[in-house]
Design a protein around this motif. Structure first.
Motif, PDB file in Angstrom:
ATOM      1  N   ALA A 234      16.872   9.921  16.371  1.00 39.87           N
ATOM      2  CA  ALA A 234      15.658  10.501  15.784  1.00 39.87           C
ATOM      3  C   ALA A 234      14.448   9.605  16.020  1.00 39.87           C
ATOM      4  O   ALA A 234      13.318  10.079  15.978  1.00 39.87           O
ATOM      5  CB  ALA A 234      15.860  10.733  14.283  1.00 39.87           C
ATOM      6  N   MET A 263      18.997   1.403   7.473  1.00 40.61           N
ATOM      7  CA  MET A 263      19.041   2.817   7.141  1.00 40.61           C
ATOM      8  C   MET A 263      17.977   3.495   7.996  1.00 40.61           C
ATOM      9  O   MET A 263      16.825   3.654   7.590  1.00 40.61           O
ATOM     10  CB  MET A 263      18.780   3.041   5.654  1.00 40.61           C
ATOM     11  N   PRO A 265      15.946   6.285  10.480  1.00 45.38           N
ATOM     12  CA  PRO A 265      15.587   7.695  10.284  1.00 45.38           C
ATOM     13  C   PRO A 265      16.763   8.625  10.553  1.00 45.38           C
ATOM     14  O   PRO A 265      16.930   9.645   9.881  1.00 45.38           O
ATOM     15  CB  PRO A 265      14.478   7.918  11.316  1.00 45.38           C
ATOM     16  N   ILE A 268      19.134   8.802   7.640  1.00 45.08           N
ATOM     17  CA  ILE A 268      18.616   9.599   6.533  1.00 45.08           C
ATOM     18  C   ILE A 268      18.673  11.096   6.840  1.00 45.08           C
ATOM     19  O   ILE A 268      19.076  11.900   6.009  1.00 45.08           O
ATOM     20  CB  ILE A 268      17.166   9.180   6.223  1.00 45.08           C
ATOM     21  N   ALA A 269      18.231  11.455   8.047  1.00 46.65           N
ATOM     22  CA  ALA A 269      18.026  12.876   8.329  1.00 46.65           C
ATOM     23  C   ALA A 269      19.205  13.547   9.020  1.00 46.65           C
ATOM     24  O   ALA A 269      19.280  14.767   9.042  1.00 46.65           O
ATOM     25  CB  ALA A 269      16.772  13.047   9.190  1.00 46.65           C
ATOM     26  N   LEU A 270      20.091  12.755   9.617  1.00 42.56           N
ATOM     27  CA  LEU A 270      21.171  13.375  10.379  1.00 42.56           C
ATOM     28  C   LEU A 270      22.536  13.199   9.743  1.00 42.56           C
ATOM     29  O   LEU A 270      23.466  13.922  10.058  1.00 42.56           O
ATOM     30  CB  LEU A 270      21.214  12.795  11.802  1.00 42.56           C
ATOM     31  N   TRP A 274      25.749   6.945   5.108  1.00 40.79           N
ATOM     32  CA  TRP A 274      25.312   5.761   5.859  1.00 40.79           C
ATOM     33  C   TRP A 274      26.142   4.569   5.428  1.00 40.79           C
ATOM     34  O   TRP A 274      26.346   4.358   4.228  1.00 40.79           O
ATOM     35  CB  TRP A 274      23.830   5.489   5.585  1.00 40.79           C
ATOM     36  N   ARG A 745      15.832  -0.537   3.049  1.00 37.11           N
ATOM     37  CA  ARG A 745      16.478   0.118   4.188  1.00 37.11           C
ATOM     38  C   ARG A 745      17.030  -0.874   5.208  1.00 37.11           C
ATOM     39  O   ARG A 745      17.637  -0.463   6.194  1.00 37.11           O
ATOM     40  CB  ARG A 745      15.502   1.102   4.850  1.00 37.11           C
TER      41      ARG A 745
ATOM     42  N   VAL B  11      15.596  17.705   3.922  1.00 40.03           N
ATOM     43  CA  VAL B  11      16.932  17.320   4.392  1.00 40.03           C
ATOM     44  C   VAL B  11      16.859  16.872   5.844  1.00 40.03           C
ATOM     45  O   VAL B  11      17.425  15.857   6.242  1.00 40.03           O
ATOM     46  CB  VAL B  11      17.918  18.511   4.259  1.00 40.03           C
ATOM     47  N   ASN B  12      16.137  17.635   6.627  1.00 35.22           N
ATOM     48  CA  ASN B  12      16.112  17.366   8.059  1.00 35.22           C
ATOM     49  C   ASN B  12      14.917  16.541   8.514  1.00 35.22           C
ATOM     50  O   ASN B  12      14.789  16.240   9.705  1.00 35.22           O
ATOM     51  CB  ASN B  12      16.160  18.686   8.833  1.00 35.22           C
ATOM     52  N   CYS B  13      14.037  16.172   7.615  1.00 34.23           N
ATOM     53  CA  CYS B  13      12.877  15.366   8.017  1.00 34.23           C
ATOM     54  C   CYS B  13      13.315  13.937   8.284  1.00 34.23           C
ATOM     55  O   CYS B  13      13.898  13.291   7.410  1.00 34.23           O
ATOM     56  CB  CYS B  13      11.810  15.381   6.925  1.00 34.23           C
ATOM     57  N   SER B  14      13.025  13.443   9.493  1.00 38.90           N
ATOM     58  CA  SER B  14      13.405  12.071   9.828  1.00 38.90           C
ATOM     59  C   SER B  14      12.261  11.098   9.588  1.00 38.90           C
ATOM     60  O   SER B  14      12.391   9.915   9.848  1.00 38.90           O
ATOM     61  CB  SER B  14      13.858  11.996  11.292  1.00 38.90           C
ATOM     62  N   HIS B  61      12.443  11.440   3.169  1.00 36.36           N
ATOM     63  CA  HIS B  61      11.042  11.574   3.563  1.00 36.36           C
ATOM     64  C   HIS B  61      10.463  12.893   3.062  1.00 36.36           C
ATOM     65  O   HIS B  61      11.184  13.889   2.968  1.00 36.36           O
ATOM     66  CB  HIS B  61      10.896  11.549   5.087  1.00 36.36           C
ATOM     67  N   HIS B 185      16.260  17.134  -0.181  1.00 30.75           N
ATOM     68  CA  HIS B 185      17.276  16.186   0.269  1.00 30.75           C
ATOM     69  C   HIS B 185      18.119  15.802  -0.944  1.00 30.75           C
ATOM     70  O   HIS B 185      17.588  15.599  -2.030  1.00 30.75           O
ATOM     71  CB  HIS B 185      16.587  14.942   0.853  1.00 30.75           C
TER      72      HIS B 185
END
Lengths: 799, 204
Positions: A234, A263, A265, A268-270, A274, A745, B11-14, B61, B185
């Motif tokens: 990401a 940690m 991105p 967190i998002a995928l 973790w 993080r 949830v999907n925001c990186s 995020h 999230h």
């Protein structure tokens, strides 16, 4: 309906000459207050837009980020006024939109930066002092001609080196034209490997005999479990849309776990979970997973017996039956240390129960992916982590099947990408050094031999005496141990002449004798295919004119070729950049990987910017071998997956180059006595606002993500450091001062100084730019001779 | 009347900020002038014994711009009537009336209006008015590499994504009735009261 609104119509024509008024471009805006005109009709807006604005679709200027994205560039009066991205209607998984990231979208701040190099410059002060005078191109070519000729006559071609560099990557742009010219002139000292992938590039074939170990990414949707190990798509863009494919895989039911000291991105998002791991100890984690898999009888023995060499006594290769097998190592049969989760716990900081659980999840959720990132192989013994990950994939039988993943470098199945199609020609100088050893080749090239990884010759007949650096910042910025590198470069008796060709006065360019101003990729023709995955070709047409006296990398080499009397040969009878791009499309892409793509003229006129081969049935790497290993043996000594590598055995250094993958404590680590002085590990991750060192001067991206030392609250409070404080970071090699960001993080005991910031020393030699390479080492890994820049220890205090 | 709004999928925001940069490029905003911004929320603790960590922090995020609220406090606060609701229900600034006093910023719980130093007036997201009247999406929405933003009529967005308008640490939606719907999230659900902070304040 639009009676209230002042719309930015971009209506005031900008005088062509205003292009050179860089300051006005920088302060923001092509569309300053004067360009805002009142407008009260929708019709008028549309008419103006249609009549005055050109929209050109192009590949994003390529700097080797891994992404290959599509830009929609708005041009008015010879100026780029706005940049959007892929607007194709369909966003299907077989051919998703190639949406550009923060770097591509912010490109105007790089394109119209006031510091763009404008004229050729000749050094007037000491090397590195940054004092130059403007000269003409005629003078510049005369100097290049006489210095290259002089070094060839005095030392021979092998004293000339065109360094690794990825600052410009569209075939006609970048180092390839310079290579072509030098090859016509008798060659230059070559290199192999890269700063990104030295260990994974060398270690992957020791297991699989190929680098083509990746399934097409659509296949991730077939996976039940994905371990993103040190992998952060990401942020660093390991292929456009890799993070989107992971999202889709997750929506399709895959559980995703991210293992990373930070940690990220992506964590967190995928990921669903973790797990932080102490840097440099991933192989301990992997080995303990193997211990669990073995002890729980979850090894796919049928697969291993048929396809693998060196897993256990039974599968050891002939003649090596009495050597230590992988299972011996894991169970501690020889060394007396079973690699249990309890053993790994203290090394990795991960609870034994967690290690056990992840091992069980991975081994029982078939098909599963263990995707290896690249940061952990840019470390001491970086070869091991590549081999250990691939071994886990092997013993669980996750190779050659849909939804599985072999690990390793993972060029895409089905031929992989081209990377480069520009014909540099064959290099008459056969000697090649491992790329990370170029400073050694400057200092003591004649002493280098095969034991240093030299290929193509038994020894070098020269030290490097002339460097022609194109679109590269490794001379100073990206190489390990900056203080050492600049001492080497400062000495004119070592490298006698340095030419640097770039868009900006980079830290490397400051050490040049001659600086050549290159144009950007928006200012000339180029073409690129899809990096590691490569299902698309992106055209990068010339969109605006090169400003001032800048020229393309190809034009510079072509003009110089006239001085040497080889213009016709160099240009293949007068081809310009566009002619070459036409040739690449019509003679290479269309005749090989992309037979159905339109001919160049149609492709360019169509203004699509991209040609894509949609992936409906993803190809699976190593499938032929797995289905019939007898008929389709691998290109390894045994023809099998070599968990025990015969080539590594032959290296004869089992402590540092074991034939089976092992956890080896790094040379700089938090466990030894030395850690009392330098107790923190420092990593330098690939940061969102930059591609390596490119975009470091981009106000938009760097404002969004400023360069900081990232530190855990525990480490900060121990030192009385508060968020936003200026801190000093140092070790035995150098020191920097930079603002810090306290963040949970990053794990305790580790700080993060994102790589690629521009070295900017104060009068005491303390770097104020935040370049992690002031702290990193030039030491190379034992087998791949690759960079181990992430393996460093530091101390930090409030400045 | 149609009411437009944003869908924000946290949830999907990186946190990559491509939306923020797309907005800056589209609107020619100076570095630091953010009509859309991305919050990094961090919470939880590192816990463990003897160098082994048994519990880790969490993060997520939130990408946020002007929410074009149904009850826009910025409009109520504006002393010159520069801040107003447009004919298509967006909240916007009439620059000819704006004196740059900043009352709107103080009133807005989302910190959306920002002073444009170049012009001396307040400025903020106009929902890409010029694009949406042509039937296009705002720039930020089409920029997202994770496809984590969406735009449309609120009724449609709510039927597609639900009607959640609250997420920690954004202000309660009761204040302004924002035209957003949020996918939360999982970390945001435990964030409140769990030692959570906005970790990237200097970037906002």
């Amino acid at each position: 309906m639009l009676n209230k609104k002042e719309i930015p119509v971009i209506g005031t024509p900008i005088d062509r000459r205003s292009f050179v008024k860089w300051s006005s471009l920088v302060t923001g805006s092509l569309l300053g207050p004067a360009a805002f005109i009142s407008c009260d009709s929708k019709t008028r807006v549309t008419e103006l837009s249609a009549s005055e604005e050109k929209v050109i679709r192009t590949g994003c200027p390529a700097h080797n980020c891994g992404g290959k994205c599509l830009l929609k560039v708005y041009v008015r009066d010879g100026l780029i006024t706005r940049i959007e991205t892929d607007d194709r209607q369909s966003d299907d998984i077989s051919d998703p939109q190639l949406r550009a990231c923060i770097r591509g979208r912010s490109y105007r701040k790089r394109q119209y930066h006031p510091d763009r190099l404008k004229y050729p410059l000749l050094r007037t002060g000491e090397r590195g002092e940054g004092k130059f005078k403007r000269i003409s191109w005629d003078e510049a070519y005369d100097i290049m001609h006489s210095r290259i000729s002089g070094v060839i006559n005095k030392y021979g071609n092998s004293a000339i080196h065109i360094p690794y560099g990825t600052g410009s990557y569209t075939n006609t742009n970048g180092r390839w034209p310079a290579s072509r010219l030098m090859n016509i002139l008798g060659g230059s000292l070559g290199y192999y490997n890269s700063y990104s992938w030295a260990c994974i590039n060398i270690a992957t074939p020791t297991i699989f005999g190929t680098l083509e170990t990746g399934n097409q990414r659509q296949d991730w949707l077939n996976s039940k479990y994905i371990l993103m190990w040190g992998w952060n798509p990401a942020e660093m863009k390991d292929g456009t849309n890799s993070e989107f494919f992971i999202r889709k895989a997750r929506e399709n039911g895959a559980r995703v776990v991210c293992i990373d000291p930070r940690m990220s991105p992506s964590a967190i998002a995928l990921a669903d979970e973790w797990i932080p791991v102490r840097p440099g100890t991933d192989v301990a984690f992997m080995s303990a997973m193997a211990w669990v898999i073995i002890n729980e009888n979850l090894v796919d023995t049928e697969f291993v017996d048929k396809h693998c060499s060196g897993y256990d006594r039974k599968t050891m290769p002939p003649g090596h039956e009495n050597e230590e097998s992988y299972k011996d190592y894991i169970l501690g049969t020889r060394d007396g240390i079973p690699k249990t989760p309890a053993w790994a716990e203290k090394i990795t900081t991960i609870p034994a129960d967690t290690i056990r659980r992840i091992a069980m999840e991975y081994a029982t959720s078939k098909p599963a992916v263990l995707y290896q990132g690249y940061g952990m192989q840019r470390r001491a013994y970086g070869e091991q982590v590549v081999r250990a990950g691939a071994t886990l994939a092997s013993i669980t039988g996750n190779i050659g099947i849909p939804g599985g993943w072999a690990s390793g470098l993972a060029n895409q199945a089905g031929g992989g990408p081209f990377w480069t199609v520009f014909p540099s020609g064959s290099n008459p100088v056969k000697a090649r050094i491992p790329v990370y050893l170029w400073t050694e080749a400057v200092l003591r090239g004649k002493e280098l031999g095969p034991e240093h990884g030299l290929r193509g010759a038994d020894k070098l007949d020269n030290n490097i005496k002339l460097i022609w650096s194109v679109a590269s910042n490794i001379l100073v910025n990206q190489h390990g141990n900056i203080n050492r590198t600049i001492e080497i470069l400062k000495d004119p008796d070592l490298v006698e002449f340095i030419a640097v060709e770039d868009n900006f006065m980079t830290p490397s360019a400051k050490f040049a004798d001659l600086v050549l101003p290159a144009c950007t990729q928006f200012e000339t023709w180029g073409i690129e295919d899809g990096w590691k995955y490569g299902d698309e070709v992106l055209l990068t047409p010339k969109i605006v004119d090169p400003p001032f006296e800048t020229k393309s990398d190809y034009r510079i080499a072509a003009d110089l070729s006239k001085r040497f009397g080889v213009y016709d040969e160099f240009t293949a009878g007068g081809r310009n950049e566009k002619d070459w791009v036409a040739w690449f499309v019509d003679e290479i892409y269309r005749k090989t990987r992309f037979p159905d793509m339109p001919p160049f003229r149609k492709f360019a006129e169509g203004n699509a910017g991209v040609y894509v081969k949609p992936v409906h049935k993803p190809k699976i790497a190593l499938q032929d071998f797995v289905n019939d290993p007898e008929a389709n043996p691998l290109n390894t000594p045994t023809g099998k997956i070599e968990i025990f590598s015969i080539d590594l055995y032959k290296a004869g250094q089992p402590d540092e180059i074991p034939p089976v993958p092992k956890y080896i404590r790094e040379w700089d680590n938090p466990f030894d006595e030395k850690a009392r002085k330098y107790p923190l590990q420092a990593m330098g991750h690939h940061y969102n606002p930059r591609v390596h060192s490119t975009h470091n001067n981009n106000e938009w991206t760097m404002n969004a993500f400023p360069q900081r030392v990232f530190i855990n609250p525990a480490d900060a409070s121990e030192r009385g450091i508060e968020d936003g404080d200026m801190v000093s970071v140092w070790n035995e090699r150098g020191a920097m001062m930079l603002k810090c960001r306290i963040t949970k993080r990053i794990m305790p005991g580790v700080i993060d100084i994102p790589q690629g910031a521009w070295y900017d020393p104060d009068e005491n030699g303390v770097d104020r730019g935040g370049n992690v390479n002031i702290l990193t080492s030039e030491r190379w890994t034992p087998f791949a001779k690759g960079n181990a820049q992430h393996t460093i220890m530091v101390e930090i205090e409030k400045a | 009347m149609k009411q437009y709004g944003f869908y924000i999928d946290t949830v999907n925001c990186s946190g990559c900020k491509t939306c923020q940069i797309a907005c800056q490029d589209k609107n020619d905003l100076e570095p630091g002038l953010l009509w859309r911004k991305v919050l990094d929320i961090e919470g939880g603790e590192w816990k463990g014994n003897d160098g082994v960590f048994s519990e880790y922090p969490f993060a997520y995020h939130i990408s946020i711009a002007c929410n074009h609220c149904n009850n826009p406090l910025c409009v109520h606060a504006c002393p010159t009537q520069a801040m107003h609701i447009t004919d298509i229900g967006t909240v916007d600034i009439d620059e000819s009336k704006c004196i740059g006093c900043g009352y709107c910023t103080w009133a807005c719980p989302y910190d959306a209006p920002r002073l444009d130093h170049r012009k001396g007036t307040m400025s903020k997201c106009d929902l890409c008015y010029d694009k949406i009247i042509l039937g296009e999406n705002p720039s930020c929405v089409d920029a997202c590499p994770m496809r984590a933003l969406d735009f449309g009529e609120m009724d449609d967005l709510i039927s597609k994504y639900g009607k959640e308008k609250n997420i920690y640490p954004l202000a309660s939606s009761e204040l302004t009735d924002p035209n957003i719907t949020i996918r939360k999230h999982t970390n945001s659900i435990i964030a409140s009261g769990n030692n959570s902070i906005i970790a990237n304040r200097e970037e906002l």
